[in-house]
Design a protein around this motif. Structure first.
Motif, PDB file in Angstrom:
ATOM      1  N   MET A   1       0.782  -1.236   0.000  1.00  9.78           N
ATOM      2  CA  MET A   1       0.000   0.000   0.000  1.00  9.78           C
ATOM      3  C   MET A   1       0.813   1.284   0.000  1.00  9.78           C
ATOM      4  O   MET A   1       0.515   2.205  -0.747  1.00  9.78           O
ATOM      5  N   LEU A   2       1.801   1.374   0.869  1.00 13.70           N
ATOM      6  CA  LEU A   2       2.487   2.661   1.025  1.00 13.70           C
ATOM      7  C   LEU A   2       3.246   3.073  -0.231  1.00 13.70           C
ATOM      8  O   LEU A   2       3.182   4.234  -0.634  1.00 13.70           O
ATOM      9  N   ILE A   3       3.964   2.137  -0.844  1.00 11.58           N
ATOM     10  CA  ILE A   3       4.724   2.534  -2.037  1.00 11.58           C
ATOM     11  C   ILE A   3       3.809   2.787  -3.237  1.00 11.58           C
ATOM     12  O   ILE A   3       4.242   3.361  -4.229  1.00 11.58           O
ATOM     13  N   ALA A   4       2.548   2.389  -3.122  1.00  9.97           N
ATOM     14  CA  ALA A   4       1.596   2.615  -4.206  1.00  9.97           C
ATOM     15  C   ALA A   4       0.805   3.913  -4.032  1.00  9.97           C
ATOM     16  O   ALA A   4      -0.017   4.244  -4.885  1.00  9.97           O
ATOM     17  N   LEU A   5       1.041   4.638  -2.949  1.00 11.99           N
ATOM     18  CA  LEU A   5       0.304   5.884  -2.744  1.00 11.99           C
ATOM     19  C   LEU A   5       0.629   6.877  -3.860  1.00 11.99           C
ATOM     20  O   LEU A   5       1.790   7.019  -4.260  1.00 11.99           O
ATOM     21  N   PRO A   6      -0.371   7.592  -4.366  1.00  9.17           N
ATOM     22  CA  PRO A   6      -0.153   8.493  -5.499  1.00  9.17           C
ATOM     23  C   PRO A   6       0.659   9.728  -5.121  1.00  9.17           C
ATOM     24  O   PRO A   6       0.470  10.320  -4.067  1.00  9.17           O
ATOM     25  N   GLY A   7       1.580  10.091  -6.029  1.00  7.20           N
ATOM     26  CA  GLY A   7       2.318  11.340  -5.889  1.00  7.20           C
ATOM     27  C   GLY A   7       3.378  11.359  -4.807  1.00  7.20           C
ATOM     28  O   GLY A   7       3.884  12.420  -4.456  1.00  7.20           O
ATOM     29  N   VAL A   8       3.751  10.191  -4.275  1.00  5.02           N
ATOM     30  CA  VAL A   8       4.712  10.150  -3.184  1.00  5.02           C
ATOM     31  C   VAL A   8       6.135  10.128  -3.743  1.00  5.02           C
ATOM     32  O   VAL A   8       6.480   9.308  -4.576  1.00  5.02           O
ATOM     33  N   ARG A   9       6.956  11.057  -3.239  1.00  3.79           N
ATOM     34  CA  ARG A   9       8.365  11.101  -3.613  1.00  3.79           C
ATOM     35  C   ARG A   9       9.214  10.341  -2.606  1.00  3.79           C
ATOM     36  O   ARG A   9      10.176   9.680  -2.958  1.00  3.79           O
ATOM     37  N   GLN A  10       8.859  10.457  -1.331  1.00  7.13           N
ATOM     38  CA  GLN A  10       9.690   9.855  -0.291  1.00  7.13           C
ATOM     39  C   GLN A  10       8.820   9.432   0.889  1.00  7.13           C
ATOM     40  O   GLN A  10       7.863  10.109   1.245  1.00  7.13           O
ATOM     41  N   ILE A  11       9.210   8.289   1.481  1.00  5.80           N
ATOM     42  CA  ILE A  11       8.569   7.804   2.704  1.00  5.80           C
ATOM     43  C   ILE A  11       9.666   7.568   3.723  1.00  5.80           C
ATOM     44  O   ILE A  11      10.670   6.922   3.422  1.00  5.80           O
ATOM     45  N   ARG A  12       9.489   8.101   4.930  1.00  5.16           N
ATOM     46  CA  ARG A  12      10.439   7.858   6.029  1.00  5.16           C
ATOM     47  C   ARG A  12       9.688   7.188   7.153  1.00  5.16           C
ATOM     48  O   ARG A  12       8.653   7.680   7.595  1.00  5.16           O
ATOM     49  N   THR A  13      10.213   6.071   7.613  1.00  3.29           N
ATOM     50  CA  THR A  13       9.528   5.235   8.592  1.00  3.29           C
ATOM     51  C   THR A  13      10.223   5.299   9.939  1.00  3.29           C
ATOM     52  O   THR A  13      11.453   5.224  10.014  1.00  3.29           O
ATOM     53  N   PHE A  14       9.407   5.419  10.993  1.00  3.26           N
ATOM     54  CA  PHE A  14       9.914   5.455  12.358  1.00  3.26           C
ATOM     55  C   PHE A  14       9.146   4.430  13.188  1.00  3.26           C
ATOM     56  O   PHE A  14       7.930   4.560  13.355  1.00  3.26           O
ATOM     57  N   PHE A  15       9.849   3.421  13.685  1.00  2.00           N
ATOM     58  CA  PHE A  15       9.225   2.433  14.559  1.00  2.00           C
ATOM     59  C   PHE A  15       9.257   2.968  15.984  1.00  2.00           C
ATOM     60  O   PHE A  15      10.315   3.341  16.487  1.00  2.00           O
ATOM     61  N   VAL A  16       8.114   3.010  16.626  1.00  2.00           N
ATOM     62  CA  VAL A  16       8.010   3.532  17.986  1.00  2.00           C
ATOM     63  C   VAL A  16       8.515   2.468  18.950  1.00  2.00           C
ATOM     64  O   VAL A  16       8.000   1.354  18.965  1.00  2.00           O
ATOM     65  N   LEU A  17       9.527   2.814  19.723  1.00  2.64           N
ATOM     66  CA  LEU A  17      10.098   1.887  20.686  1.00  2.64           C
ATOM     67  C   LEU A  17       9.314   1.868  21.988  1.00  2.64           C
ATOM     68  O   LEU A  17       9.197   0.837  22.650  1.00  2.64           O
ATOM     69  N   LYS A  18       8.770   3.027  22.363  1.00  2.00           N
ATOM     70  CA  LYS A  18       8.032   3.135  23.620  1.00  2.00           C
ATOM     71  C   LYS A  18       7.034   4.281  23.498  1.00  2.00           C
ATOM     72  O   LYS A  18       7.412   5.380  23.085  1.00  2.00           O
ATOM     73  N   GLU A  19       5.809   4.019  23.863  1.00  2.00           N
ATOM     74  CA  GLU A  19       4.794   5.064  23.869  1.00  2.00           C
ATOM     75  C   GLU A  19       4.812   5.717  25.248  1.00  2.00           C
ATOM     76  O   GLU A  19       4.353   5.144  26.219  1.00  2.00           O
ATOM     77  N   VAL A  20       5.381   6.899  25.304  1.00  2.00           N
ATOM     78  CA  VAL A  20       5.560   7.591  26.569  1.00  2.00           C
ATOM     79  C   VAL A  20       4.264   8.277  27.000  1.00  2.00           C
ATOM     80  O   VAL A  20       3.872   8.208  28.156  1.00  2.00           O
ATOM     81  N   LYS A  21       3.590   8.929  26.060  1.00  2.00           N
ATOM     82  CA  LYS A  21       2.340   9.629  26.374  1.00  2.00           C
ATOM     83  C   LYS A  21       1.464   9.580  25.139  1.00  2.00           C
ATOM     84  O   LYS A  21       1.886  10.016  24.067  1.00  2.00           O
ATOM     85  N   GLU A  22       0.275   9.058  25.316  1.00  2.00           N
ATOM     86  CA  GLU A  22      -0.622   8.930  24.164  1.00  2.00           C
ATOM     87  C   GLU A  22      -2.046   9.238  24.602  1.00  2.00           C
ATOM     88  O   GLU A  22      -2.456   8.898  25.712  1.00  2.00           O
ATOM     89  N   ASN A  23      -2.792   9.862  23.724  1.00  2.00           N
ATOM     90  CA  ASN A  23      -4.196  10.181  23.981  1.00  2.00           C
ATOM     91  C   ASN A  23      -4.393  10.924  25.300  1.00  2.00           C
ATOM     92  O   ASN A  23      -5.314  10.642  26.067  1.00  2.00           O
ATOM     93  N   ALA A  24      -3.523  11.865  25.567  1.00  2.00           N
ATOM     94  CA  ALA A  24      -3.657  12.667  26.787  1.00  2.00           C
ATOM     95  C   ALA A  24      -4.929  13.507  26.698  1.00  2.00           C
ATOM     96  O   ALA A  24      -5.342  13.903  25.609  1.00  2.00           O
ATOM     97  N   PRO A  25      -5.562  13.780  27.826  1.00  2.00           N
ATOM     98  CA  PRO A  25      -6.754  14.633  27.790  1.00  2.00           C
ATOM     99  C   PRO A  25      -6.414  16.041  27.327  1.00  2.00           C
ATOM    100  O   PRO A  25      -5.309  16.523  27.538  1.00  2.00           O
ATOM    101  N   LEU A  26      -7.377  16.675  26.678  1.00  2.00           N
ATOM    102  CA  LEU A  26      -7.164  18.062  26.255  1.00  2.00           C
ATOM    103  C   LEU A  26      -7.056  18.956  27.485  1.00  2.00           C
ATOM    104  O   LEU A  26      -7.838  18.820  28.429  1.00  2.00           O
ATOM    105  N   PRO A  27      -6.114  19.892  27.457  1.00  2.00           N
ATOM    106  CA  PRO A  27      -5.885  20.753  28.649  1.00  2.00           C
ATOM    107  C   PRO A  27      -6.744  22.013  28.616  1.00  2.00           C
ATOM    108  O   PRO A  27      -6.308  23.068  28.190  1.00  2.00           O
ATOM    109  N   PHE A  28      -7.960  21.900  29.048  1.00  4.91           N
ATOM    110  CA  PHE A  28      -8.819  23.091  29.079  1.00  4.91           C
ATOM    111  C   PHE A  28      -9.409  23.293  30.447  1.00  4.91           C
ATOM    112  O   PHE A  28      -9.362  22.476  31.293  1.00  4.91           O
TER     113      PHE A  28
END
Length: 153
Positions: free
Chosen positions: A126-153
């Protein structure tokens, strides 16, 4: 948030922390009657302040323990090329998020897969078949430190 008073914000904070709270529990927590709380909560939904209430599924428990962030650079920065890419990623079930960004990439993609092999198959299919893409850079997440934090209001 000018149209939200302190009670509205308190209701939103409680919903954000636990979407399974009953109206009576929220009313008690924000010190209003259940009828008032229900009216206000309904208005918050109707006015679009609450986009939805969802369960957060543990990705590891359902076999999607590998998180991958992908930076995408397009050949051209035109409305047409943006629209093409956005249409192409719309039905990718593995894709959790897609943001148009400023900076080094045009888009950032957040993808969940079983493992590196699963990502490799997705990349080749899928990714290499995406239209108009010149470059793809991939980052594998080693550790999820903070995710889906509540909005600060």
């Amino acid at each position: 948030m000018a149209d939200l008073d302190r009670i509205d914000r308190a209701i939103l904070r409680h919903l954000q922390a636990d979407g399974r709270l009953t109206n009576a529990e929220i009313a008690k927590a924000v010190n209003v009657s259940p009828a008032t709380c229900h009216r206000r909560t309904q208005r918050l939904f109707d006015d679009g302040h609450v986009a939805g209430v969802h369960a957060r599924i543990n990705p590891v428990s359902v076999g999607l323990g590998t998180l991958v962030m992908v930076g995408v650079v397009l050949d051209r920065s035109t409305p047409e090329s943006f629209a093409e890419l956005e249409a192409a990623v719309a039905d990718m079930t593995e894709l959790l998020e897609c943001q148009l960004v400023a900076g080094e990439f045009d888009y950032l993609l957040k993808i969940r897969v079983r493992d590196i092999g699963d990502f490799n198959a997705l990349h080749g299919r899928m990714l290499i078949a995406l239209p108009g893409v010149r470059q793809i850079r991939t980052f594998f997440v080693l550790k999820e430190v903070k995710e889906n934090a509540p909005l600060p209001f």
